[in-house]
Design an enzyme around this catalytic site. Structure first.
Site, mmCIF file in Angstrom:
data_model
loop_
_atom_site.group_PDB
_atom_site.id
_atom_site.type_symbol
_atom_site.label_atom_id
_atom_site.label_comp_id
_atom_site.label_asym_id
_atom_site.label_seq_id
_atom_site.Cartn_x
_atom_site.Cartn_y
_atom_site.Cartn_z
ATOM 1 N N LYS A 1 1.047 -1.372 -0.404
ATOM 2 C CA LYS A 1 0.123 -0.343 0.026
ATOM 3 C C LYS A 1 1.104 1.283 0.075
ATOM 4 O O LYS A 1 0.302 2.737 -0.734
ATOM 5 C CB LYS A 1 -1.183 -0.191 0.551
ATOM 6 N N GLN B 1 -5.205 -2.282 9.218
ATOM 7 C CA GLN B 1 -5.301 -3.562 8.705
ATOM 8 C C GLN B 1 -5.579 -4.623 9.477
ATOM 9 O O GLN B 1 -5.086 -4.624 10.604
ATOM 10 C CB GLN B 1 -3.250 -3.464 8.055
ATOM 11 N N ASP C 1 -11.258 2.104 3.187
ATOM 12 C CA ASP C 1 -11.396 -0.037 3.045
ATOM 13 C C ASP C 1 -13.195 0.020 3.390
ATOM 14 O O ASP C 1 -13.402 -0.925 2.354
ATOM 15 C CB ASP C 1 -11.318 -0.021 4.551
#
Ligand code: GUN
Length: 291
Positions: free
Chosen positions: A52, A96, A119
Site C-alpha cells: 500500500k 490493517q 477500506d
C-alpha cells in the site's frame, strides 16, 4: 479464452490517478494522504501494508504507516483513530486486519470516520453500498467490478455464483452484481461451507467468483463452457523459492482456463485490482472533501 489482466489494467488506472495527482499538485494543493495502522507483526499484513505504501508513492500520494506492538490496548488504538479522524492532513484511514485477538475489530472499524473509511468496512459505507448510494466499496469487489467494466464483460441477466460469504468480498460482491447497474443485473447464488451441491450450482453459472480461500477448489468439471471465472484466492503455499512461498488461487487455472471465456490469473488478476481500488477510494475521499 481471454486472460483478465489485472496487472496491466491496474497500471493503466495508476497512470490515470497519477495524472490527477499531478494536476492537484500543480494547483498548489496538497496530495492525498493515506494513513494505515498496523498493530502486531503478522507477516502477510506487513507485506500488504508495504504494498500500500509503495502504491501510494507510485501515484504521488502521501502515506503514513503507524506501527504498534501486539500489546497495544484497544483504548490506545481507538484514541489513535479518533486523532487521525480529525487530522485534516489525512485523507483516508485504514486499519490493517487481522488485529491482535484482544481487540474488537468491530469496535475499531466502527470508530473510523466513514468519510475516511477508504477500506469501505464501516457499516455506514456497507449500508450505503447495499442501497446503491454513493459509498466507499471494499477494495476487492470494487477492483473486480472495475476489471469487468474494462473488459466489457456482459453481466445483465447472467447467472452468477459467488463462492464465499465474507464481509469484505463475498457479500459485497453478491450485492453489487445484483444491483440495477453495469456491471450488475445478475441473478446471484452465494455458496458457503454449508451449501449443498456446489458442483451442480457452479456448473449452471455464467459467472463464477471464487472467494473461499481454498486453494484450487474450482475444477473444470464444475465449470460451464464459456463461463467467466474470477479467482479471488491468494493462499500462500510453501515453495522452494526466494520468498519461501507461492500464491495459489481458488481455481485450478490450467484446466478451468481451457473452458472459460474470461479468467483471472493468480497472481496478476484480482490482486493488483484490489490494490488500485484502494487508491481510487483514497482519491475519491480527497475529492469529496474538496482537498
Ligand atoms: N486484511 C485483509 N484484507 C484487508 C483489507 O483489504 N484491508 C484491511 N484493512 N485489512 C485487510
Amino acid at each position: 479464452m481471454v486472460i483478465l489482466d489485472g496487472k496491466k489494467i491496474s497500471q493503466e488506472i495508476k497512470k490515470e490517478i497519477a495524472e490527477t495527482v499531478k494536476s492537484i499538485i500543480a494547483a498548489g494543493k496538497p496530495a492525498p494522504h493515506l494513513a494505515a495502522i498496523l498493530a502486531g507483526n503478522d507477516g502477510a499484513s506487513e507485506t500488504y501494508v508495504g504494498h500500500k505504501e509503495k502504491d501510494c508513492h507510485e501515484v504521488g500520494f502521501r502515506s503514513t504507516v503507524l506501527r504498534f506492538p501486539d500489546s497495544i490496548s484497544q483504548k490506545e488504538l481507538l484514541s489513535e483513530i479518533v486523532r487521525l479522524n480529525s487530522d485534516n492532513e489525512i485523507t483516508g484511514l485504514i486499519v490493517q486486519l487481522p488485529l491482535p485477538g484482544h481487540i474488537s475489530e468491530r469496535e475499531v472499524i466502527e470508530a473510523i470516520n466513514p468519510d475516511k473509511d477508504v477500506d469501505g468496512f464501516h457499516p455506514e459505507n456497507v449500508g450505503r453500498m447495499v442501497m446503491g448510494l454513493p459509498a466507499f466499496v471494499s477494495a476487492t469487489p470494487y477492483g473486480i467490478i472495475e476489471l469487468m467494466k474494462r473488459y466489457s464483460i456482459e453481466t445483465s441477466g447472467k447467472n452468477c455464483v459467488i463462492l464465499g460469504r465474507s464481509n469484505i468480498v463475498g457479500r459485497p460482491m453478491a450485492n453489487l452484481l445484483s444491483q440495477k447497474a453495469y456491471p450488475g443485473d445478475c441473478t446471484i447464488t452465494v455458496c458457503h461451507s454449508k451449501s449443498k451441491n456446489i458442483k451442480g450450482i457452479c456448473a449452471e453459472a455464467d459467472i463464477i467468483v471464487a472467494a473461499l480461500g481454498v486453494p484450487e477448489f474450482l475444477s473444470a468439471d464444475m465449470v460451464k463452457e464459456g463461463a467467466v471465472v474470477i479467482d479471488v484466492g491468494i493462499t500462500r503455499v510453501k515453495a522452494d523459492n526466494k520468498s519461501g512461498f507461492r500464491l495459489v488461487g481458488d481455481v485450478k487455472f490450467d484446466e478451468v482456463s481451457a473452458k472459460a471465456s474470461f479468467i483471472t490469473p493468480v497472481p496478476g488478476g484480482v490482486g493488483p485490482m484490489t490494490r488500485v481500488a484502494l487508491l481510487k477510494n483514497t482519491l475519491k475521499s480527497y475529492e469529496l472533501k474538496g482537498r
